[in-house]
Design a protein around this motif. Structure first.
Motif, PDB file in Angstrom:
ATOM      1  N   ALA A 135      -3.729 -12.126   6.969  1.00  0.00           N
ATOM      2  CA  ALA A 135      -3.252 -10.856   6.414  1.00  0.00           C
ATOM      3  C   ALA A 135      -4.132  -9.754   6.990  1.00  0.00           C
ATOM      4  O   ALA A 135      -4.941  -9.977   7.892  1.00  0.00           O
ATOM      5  CB  ALA A 135      -3.315 -10.876   4.879  1.00  0.00           C
ATOM      6  N   TYR A 136      -3.946  -8.546   6.458  1.00  0.00           N
ATOM      7  CA  TYR A 136      -4.830  -7.426   6.765  1.00  0.00           C
ATOM      8  C   TYR A 136      -5.729  -7.197   5.552  1.00  0.00           C
ATOM      9  O   TYR A 136      -5.247  -7.144   4.414  1.00  0.00           O
ATOM     10  CB  TYR A 136      -4.037  -6.151   7.049  1.00  0.00           C
ATOM     11  N   TYR A 137      -7.037  -7.047   5.795  1.00  0.00           N
ATOM     12  CA  TYR A 137      -8.009  -6.868   4.721  1.00  0.00           C
ATOM     13  C   TYR A 137      -8.847  -5.628   5.010  1.00  0.00           C
ATOM     14  O   TYR A 137      -9.365  -5.459   6.121  1.00  0.00           O
ATOM     15  CB  TYR A 137      -8.923  -8.093   4.608  1.00  0.00           C
ATOM     16  N   TYR A 138      -8.989  -4.780   3.993  1.00  0.00           N
ATOM     17  CA  TYR A 138      -9.803  -3.593   4.187  1.00  0.00           C
ATOM     18  C   TYR A 138     -11.296  -3.945   4.203  1.00  0.00           C
ATOM     19  O   TYR A 138     -11.791  -4.722   3.370  1.00  0.00           O
ATOM     20  CB  TYR A 138      -9.574  -2.578   3.065  1.00  0.00           C
ATOM     21  N   MET A 139     -12.014  -3.361   5.169  1.00  0.00           N
ATOM     22  CA  MET A 139     -13.462  -3.217   5.103  1.00  0.00           C
ATOM     23  C   MET A 139     -13.704  -1.788   4.647  1.00  0.00           C
ATOM     24  O   MET A 139     -13.140  -0.853   5.230  1.00  0.00           O
ATOM     25  CB  MET A 139     -14.086  -3.456   6.480  1.00  0.00           C
ATOM     26  N   ALA A 140     -14.525  -1.598   3.625  1.00  0.00           N
ATOM     27  CA  ALA A 140     -14.609  -0.267   3.011  1.00  0.00           C
ATOM     28  C   ALA A 140     -16.044   0.081   2.656  1.00  0.00           C
ATOM     29  O   ALA A 140     -16.865  -0.786   2.348  1.00  0.00           O
ATOM     30  CB  ALA A 140     -13.729  -0.215   1.764  1.00  0.00           C
ATOM     31  N   ALA A 141     -16.339   1.376   2.702  1.00  0.00           N
ATOM     32  CA  ALA A 141     -17.656   1.888   2.303  1.00  0.00           C
ATOM     33  C   ALA A 141     -17.456   3.122   1.446  1.00  0.00           C
ATOM     34  O   ALA A 141     -16.585   3.962   1.721  1.00  0.00           O
ATOM     35  CB  ALA A 141     -18.502   2.220   3.528  1.00  0.00           C
TER      36      ALA A 141
END
Length: 531
Positions: A245-251
């Protein structure tokens, strides 16, 4: 030699880009072979090689008016240095005012050929540079704050590798993506390049295994979230073990200053699995991030950091220093002046041991020290605050205004040094990421409240403490570091929140020469910028 030639050639085009794009978001990563000599040419902007020890060579360290004067328009300066005994993720940035808002990049030192890393070899690796973006010239933001005495306007977005991501309407098409195959393990080299903000970072549905910080290996441990302060780096392994799937990397922000404005937005990139089942525009899965004021999560993360093996921590201390760090307010003779727009007609300031650092303007401290030029600085920085008080309690307003000065503290070559960095509640308690140039150090202890010299040292970790070059002072607390003063020269210690640096949260160590050539500062290069 071929490795060096390739590195140097790639950097030539890198230098040209800096000349053309100095005020645009500029990001680059380039590898450096360990223990090779390197030289990089820059014009106009003094550069800091964040975390490089610059052994006996403060001339290549970079802070403006500390180890060099500004590079004059039309001039150039070649930074020549040798990397010894370091490997991992560091970074470089402009070291003049807020120019580093847009001029920075990753600096990766690989192990010698044949030297194994103390963790499984990743299939791929990616640098992730977290930054801040202002919808105006950041230098004008700084100038306005210094003129008014108020806090600077906060950023308008955070970025990952120069792109804000899907949660900002301006940039969704350019959101950064990392493609991975199911089952593979990748290494992320995460760098907080932001001017003023500590950041939480997480990846949706994926654990990270921390393996290094600030170019020093750690005992691996798994975590769902990391906290990186400005100037810090963290290397993590991530295995693509989730359904494709697509997974967010977030800050997003970790903000500890009470009642202070901050950029409460979230930047994203996408971890994108290859060979997804056929579907139209899959929506990325959201990452879970802590609340902006989640100090327990930040503390749990930093408390898990350990060196992978027993290390040689200095046990006998020659210089036992106690530094209070924090904000302050300067009173104004005319509080209604447009130059006095801080709280209640004051001006914001910051200090260490009640000394608000003033950068020289006519000469650098290192050049003045080396050449014996008087009047640039004084070597009487106080080893303790001039007055003891309840640092994290209700501090009397009479202690809120520091004195200004360009002061340094002298250390004998080879002396063992302990510094306790004590946060204060003046204006607000806050986590201050403190960076020491020219050194890495052992973080032997930390805690909340006032440091107790009778009881707290008993809890110090003198076996396997983490090695860092930038460390946060816990909010309303303290942190203790140790190192050996084995690198002669003038070395800046400062808060890596750049608004605090501009207000004076800095000091300088003058480490004297030892015996013989190998314990002495090398002569300045012939092209050192004139003052």
């Amino acid at each position: 030699m071929e490795e060096f030639v390739n590195t140097h050639k790639s950097f030539c085009s890198f230098f040209l880009l800096i000349s053309l794009l100095a005020f645009l978001p500029f990001l680059s990563a380039f590898p450096l072979p360990k223990t090779h000599f390197h030289q990089f040419i820059f014009s106009l902007i003094p550069f800091g090689w964040h975390g490089i020890r610059q052994l006996r060579n403060p001339w290549a360290d970079g802070p403006e008016f500390i180890t060099q004067c500004s590079i004059k328009p039309g001039g150039t300066y070649t930074y020549r240095f040798t990397i010894e005994g370091q490997e991992g993720t560091l970074w470089w940035h402009a070291h003049s005012r807020w120019l580093r808002a847009t001029v920075y990049g990753a600096l990766i030192i690989y192990p010698k050929l044949g030297s194994p890393r103390p963790f499984i070899m990743p299939k791929k690796e990616f640098p992730l540079l977290l930054g801040e973006w202002f919808d105006r010239d950041p230098i004008s933001v700084l100038r306005q704050a210094l003129f008014t005495g108020a806090g600077p306007n906060v950023s308008d977005a955070y970025t990952i590798n120069g792109q804000p991501g899907d949660f900002y309407i301006c940039s969704k098409k350019e959101t950064m993506r990392l493609a991975v195959d199911s089952g593979e393990t990748i290494l992320l080299r995460i760098i907080n390049s932001a001017l003023n903000q500590e950041l939480f970072f997480s990846i949706a549905n994926h654990q990270m295994t921390v393996v290094a910080v600030d170019a020093a290996y750690t005992k691996p441990f798994a975590t769902n979230v990391i906290m990186v302060g400005p100037g810090q780096t963290t290397d993590v392994l991530v295995t693509a073990n989730q359904p494709p799937a697509y997974y967010y990397m977030a800050a997003t922000a970790y903000n500890t200053a009470q009642n202070a404005p901050f950029d409460n937005t979230t930047t994203t990139a996408i971890l994108q699995y290859n060979n997804l089942p056929p579907q139209q525009n899959p929506q990325p899965i959201l990452a879970q991030l802590p609340n902006f004021n989640d100090t327990p999560t930040a503390t749990r993360f930093t408390d898990q950091l350990r060196s992978p093996n027993r290390v040689s921590v200095p046990l006998h201390i020659d210089e036992n220093l106690f530094f209070t760090v924090g904000l302050g307010l300067n009173n104004c003779t005319n509080p209604n002046s447009p130059r006095c727009q801080g709280p209640n007609g004051t001006r914001f300031t910051a200090s260490i041991n009640n000394v608000s650092f003033v950068f020289p303007k006519s000469n650098s401290i290192m050049q003045a020290y080396y050449q014996g030029v008087p009047g640039v600085f004084t070597a009487d920085f106080p080893p303790f605050p001039p007055l003891q008080f309840d640092y994290t309690g209700n501090v009397s307003r009479g202690l809120w205004q520091p004195r200004r000065g360009t002061k340094a503290y002298k250390l004998k070559y080879g002396s063992s040094v302990q510094i306790v960095l004590q946060d204060t509640s003046i204006v607000t308690p806050e986590n201050h990421p403190m960076h020491l140039h020219g050194y890495h150090f052992y973080v032997v202890g930390s805690g909340f409240g006032n440091f107790n010299p009778r009881t707290d040292p008993a809890r110090f970790n003198l076996i396997d403490p983490p090695v860092r070059n930038t460390i946060g002072t816990p909010t309303g607390g303290w942190v203790a570091i140790r190192f050996i003063a084995d690198n002669p020269g003038a070395w800046l210690m400062h808060c890596h929140i750049d608004s605090h640096l501009a207000w004076g949260l800095a000091m300088v160590f003058l480490v004297e020469n030892g015996e013989g050539e190998m314990q002495s500062v090398i002569p300045p290069p012939p092209d050192l910028p004139p003052c």
